[in-house]
Write a protein that holds these residues in place. Structure first.
Motif, mmCIF file in Angstrom:
data_model
loop_
_atom_site.group_PDB
_atom_site.id
_atom_site.type_symbol
_atom_site.label_atom_id
_atom_site.label_comp_id
_atom_site.label_asym_id
_atom_site.label_seq_id
_atom_site.Cartn_x
_atom_site.Cartn_y
_atom_site.Cartn_z
ATOM 1 N N LYS A 9 29.693 55.107 35.149
ATOM 2 C CA LYS A 9 29.034 53.930 35.516
ATOM 3 C C LYS A 9 29.660 53.097 36.345
ATOM 4 O O LYS A 9 29.133 52.390 37.282
ATOM 5 C CB LYS A 9 28.653 53.216 34.303
ATOM 6 N N ILE A 10 31.065 53.103 36.289
ATOM 7 C CA ILE A 10 31.852 52.083 37.106
ATOM 8 C C ILE A 10 32.731 52.746 38.224
ATOM 9 O O ILE A 10 33.793 52.253 38.735
ATOM 10 C CB ILE A 10 32.917 51.283 36.232
ATOM 11 N N ARG A 11 32.714 53.917 38.370
ATOM 12 C CA ARG A 11 33.218 54.812 39.370
ATOM 13 C C ARG A 11 33.401 54.284 40.646
ATOM 14 O O ARG A 11 34.497 54.284 41.386
ATOM 15 C CB ARG A 11 32.742 56.331 39.343
ATOM 16 N N GLY A 12 32.253 53.714 41.361
ATOM 17 C CA GLY A 12 32.161 53.332 42.535
ATOM 18 C C GLY A 12 33.113 51.799 42.641
ATOM 19 O O GLY A 12 33.802 52.035 43.749
ATOM 20 N N SER A 13 33.164 51.106 41.740
ATOM 21 C CA SER A 13 34.058 49.855 41.838
ATOM 22 C C SER A 13 35.317 50.311 41.672
ATOM 23 O O SER A 13 36.344 49.702 42.278
ATOM 24 C CB SER A 13 33.528 49.155 40.624
ATOM 25 N N ALA A 14 35.765 51.471 40.789
ATOM 26 C CA ALA A 14 36.991 52.009 40.599
ATOM 27 C C ALA A 14 37.536 52.506 41.957
ATOM 28 O O ALA A 14 38.788 52.318 42.328
ATOM 29 C CB ALA A 14 37.145 52.809 39.547
ATOM 30 N N GLY A 16 36.669 51.521 44.765
ATOM 31 C CA GLY A 16 36.923 50.333 45.879
ATOM 32 C C GLY A 16 38.104 49.758 45.604
ATOM 33 O O GLY A 16 39.023 49.403 46.457
ATOM 34 N N LEU A 17 38.452 49.587 44.115
ATOM 35 C CA LEU A 17 39.855 48.854 43.870
ATOM 36 C C LEU A 17 40.907 49.917 44.203
ATOM 37 O O LEU A 17 42.064 49.336 44.733
ATOM 38 C CB LEU A 17 39.717 48.645 42.250
ATOM 39 N N THR A 20 41.580 49.733 47.912
ATOM 40 C CA THR A 20 42.342 48.186 48.137
ATOM 41 C C THR A 20 43.649 48.095 47.926
ATOM 42 O O THR A 20 44.496 47.636 48.536
ATOM 43 C CB THR A 20 41.302 47.035 47.463
#
Length: 56
Positions: A9-14, A16-17, A20
């Motif tokens: 569910k949060i893999r895309g944000s992970a 991205g982080l 970064t």
């Protein structure tokens, strides 16, 4: 690595982080290498860079 530890569910944000953090590390490494090249002998800096690249 990210895929194994982060829920889907949060893999895309992970990702991205993670990217970064890698970018900040690359900028810091470039600054350190530039300062080192300015103050130290160029052959020493080149040798150190090569050793880090080889041994990762």
């Amino acid at each position: 690595m990210v895929v194994a530890f982060v829920p889907e569910k949060i893999r895309g944000s992970a990702f991205g982080l993670f990217a970064t953090v890698q970018a900040v590390e690359n900028i810091a490494a470039t600054v350190v290498a530039g300062l080192r090249r300015r103050t130290a002998r160029k052959t020493i800096t080149t040798l150190c860079s090569w050793l880090i690249a080889v041994h990762g």
